[in-house]
Write a protein that holds these residues in place. Sequence first.
Motif, mmCIF file in Angstrom:
data_model
loop_
_atom_site.group_PDB
_atom_site.id
_atom_site.type_symbol
_atom_site.label_atom_id
_atom_site.label_comp_id
_atom_site.label_asym_id
_atom_site.label_seq_id
_atom_site.Cartn_x
_atom_site.Cartn_y
_atom_site.Cartn_z
ATOM 1 N N SER A 1 0.985 -1.189 -0.034
ATOM 2 C CA SER A 1 -0.018 -0.055 -0.175
ATOM 3 C C SER A 1 0.946 1.330 -0.046
ATOM 4 O O SER A 1 2.154 1.203 -0.016
ATOM 5 N N PHE A 2 0.220 2.302 -0.213
ATOM 6 C CA PHE A 2 1.192 3.688 -0.086
ATOM 7 C C PHE A 2 0.327 4.470 1.186
ATOM 8 O O PHE A 2 -0.643 4.706 1.429
ATOM 9 N N THR A 3 1.346 5.232 1.627
ATOM 10 C CA THR A 3 0.790 6.605 2.343
ATOM 11 C C THR A 3 1.947 7.627 2.453
ATOM 12 O O THR A 3 2.436 7.750 1.317
ATOM 13 N N VAL A 4 1.736 8.654 3.077
ATOM 14 C CA VAL A 4 2.543 9.750 3.175
ATOM 15 C C VAL A 4 3.294 9.869 4.430
ATOM 16 O O VAL A 4 2.835 9.473 5.376
ATOM 17 N N SER A 5 4.516 10.727 4.424
ATOM 18 C CA SER A 5 5.077 10.972 5.484
ATOM 19 C C SER A 5 4.572 11.885 6.296
ATOM 20 O O SER A 5 3.475 12.610 5.932
ATOM 21 N N GLU A 6 5.162 11.751 7.606
ATOM 22 C CA GLU A 6 4.517 12.760 8.813
ATOM 23 C C GLU A 6 4.276 14.436 8.046
ATOM 24 O O GLU A 6 3.413 14.878 8.384
ATOM 25 N N ASP A 7 5.192 14.791 7.464
ATOM 26 C CA ASP A 7 5.364 16.166 6.929
ATOM 27 C C ASP A 7 4.552 16.258 5.757
ATOM 28 O O ASP A 7 4.394 17.245 4.926
ATOM 29 N N GLY A 8 3.841 15.181 5.082
ATOM 30 C CA GLY A 8 3.255 15.123 3.920
ATOM 31 C C GLY A 8 3.979 15.406 2.770
ATOM 32 O O GLY A 8 3.463 15.358 1.499
ATOM 33 N N THR A 9 5.316 15.454 2.581
ATOM 34 C CA THR A 9 6.315 15.793 1.600
ATOM 35 C C THR A 9 6.748 14.393 0.771
ATOM 36 O O THR A 9 7.141 14.533 -0.391
ATOM 37 N N GLN A 10 6.547 13.109 1.383
ATOM 38 C CA GLN A 10 7.090 12.129 0.779
ATOM 39 C C GLN A 10 5.965 10.996 0.653
ATOM 40 O O GLN A 10 5.302 10.879 1.660
ATOM 41 N N HIS A 11 5.980 10.225 -0.202
ATOM 42 C CA HIS A 11 5.382 8.913 -0.518
ATOM 43 C C HIS A 11 5.880 8.004 0.286
ATOM 44 O O HIS A 11 7.162 7.820 0.248
ATOM 45 N N ILE A 12 5.294 6.818 0.935
ATOM 46 C CA ILE A 12 5.546 6.025 1.679
ATOM 47 C C ILE A 12 5.291 4.672 1.028
ATOM 48 O O ILE A 12 4.184 4.466 0.895
ATOM 49 N N LEU A 13 6.158 3.697 0.781
ATOM 50 C CA LEU A 13 5.878 2.454 0.372
ATOM 51 C C LEU A 13 5.719 1.466 1.652
ATOM 52 O O LEU A 13 6.541 1.453 2.382
ATOM 53 N N VAL A 14 4.546 0.752 1.616
ATOM 54 C CA VAL A 14 4.545 -0.224 2.692
ATOM 55 C C VAL A 14 3.967 -1.479 1.805
ATOM 56 O O VAL A 14 3.293 -1.739 0.959
ATOM 57 N N PHE A 15 4.773 -2.685 2.555
ATOM 58 C CA PHE A 15 4.485 -3.859 1.814
ATOM 59 C C PHE A 15 4.974 -5.013 2.908
ATOM 60 O O PHE A 15 5.503 -4.686 3.897
ATOM 61 N N HIS A 16 4.734 -6.254 2.534
ATOM 62 C CA HIS A 16 5.078 -7.282 3.254
ATOM 63 C C HIS A 16 6.126 -8.293 2.632
ATOM 64 O O HIS A 16 6.340 -8.223 1.610
ATOM 65 N N ALA A 17 6.989 -8.930 3.357
ATOM 66 C CA ALA A 17 8.149 -9.779 2.833
ATOM 67 C C ALA A 17 8.395 -10.767 3.993
ATOM 68 O O ALA A 17 8.208 -10.470 5.262
ATOM 69 N N ARG A 18 8.983 -11.601 3.548
ATOM 70 C CA ARG A 18 9.631 -12.689 4.817
ATOM 71 C C ARG A 18 11.194 -12.508 4.735
ATOM 72 O O ARG A 18 11.770 -11.882 3.897
ATOM 73 N N ASN A 19 11.868 -12.851 5.747
ATOM 74 C CA ASN A 19 13.244 -12.609 5.877
ATOM 75 C C ASN A 19 13.839 -14.164 5.732
ATOM 76 O O ASN A 19 15.105 -14.138 6.156
ATOM 77 N N TYR A 20 13.148 -15.016 5.231
ATOM 78 C CA TYR A 20 13.868 -16.420 4.982
ATOM 79 C C TYR A 20 13.141 -17.122 3.744
ATOM 80 O O TYR A 20 12.184 -16.783 3.305
#
Length: 321
Positions: free
Chosen positions: A264-283
Amino acid sequence: MKNLETNVIKPLLEQRADPWIYKHTDGCYYFTASVPEYDRIELRRSATIAGLSEAKPVVVWRKYSEGPLSANIWAPEIHFVAGKWYIYFAAARTTETNEGLFDHRMFVLENDAANPLEGEWVEKGQLRTEWESFALDATSFEHRGVRYLVWAQKDPDIVGNSNLYISEMSSPWTLQGKQVMITTPQYDWEIIGFRVNEGAAVLKANGRIFISFSVSATDFNYCMGLLTADEDADLLDPQSWSKSKSPVLSTDEDIALYGPGHNSFTVSEDGTQHILVFHARNYKEIEGDPLYDPNRHTFVRVLKWHEDGTPDFAGSVLSND
């Protein structure tokens, strides 16, 4: 956001797949995701993205003991539309032979409280489409006064598990007009284990509308592709959408990141940057069905951009600055 970028493989939240983070006009972030038990929908609230990791989860809905809402509660998303909160999610049914465990349908909850962790969540019923078939991963967005739904579904006449569709909406739980397929699995990287296009997320930026989506089996082969349309295009015309010819985010063994997807996508606290949200495993190696391995974790990164104005998903994951 510096505290979210110092360790490229450290998750924001462990054992939360299909993550969705929404920043509301109240300044708070709202988080929901699939839980390992697939039996409930949780919400978290925080003034910062990092704070979501410590925020107390509130259970807002639980599955039924029988019927169409009784198994495999997957991929909830929270949206705010016309003054009310909505959660889209997928659910299947428990039967004596378990043949319905993976025959999902999409459903909608509504809440008119100011804070969605409070108030009453009302079931608005099944989000019905042209076919009565496997359907999941509904997401909604508005563009130029029109609200759209994008979702994954099995067309009985098309070989494969799911394609992505788009339609206009007459309400947050009702489709109207034509329902158009905008991508079907076609490349080698989209058909490993399963022929899947699912987990759509919409980002509007740089004069374009981007739809990221996830493909293939949910093990280390899981990865992401990207659809792109011009903001002036007819979004209900399949020809308006171009698809990446290779994954935009996939397994990176150098940083122990396996099967990234369902973002999914969201924005930074100050609203100036897009944030990438995703899932993954580490193995990499998984015993049994990957869907019952609980260790798909939620990761967040500041979204980077290519010079041509398209999102750089891999660069975002690798970035350490």
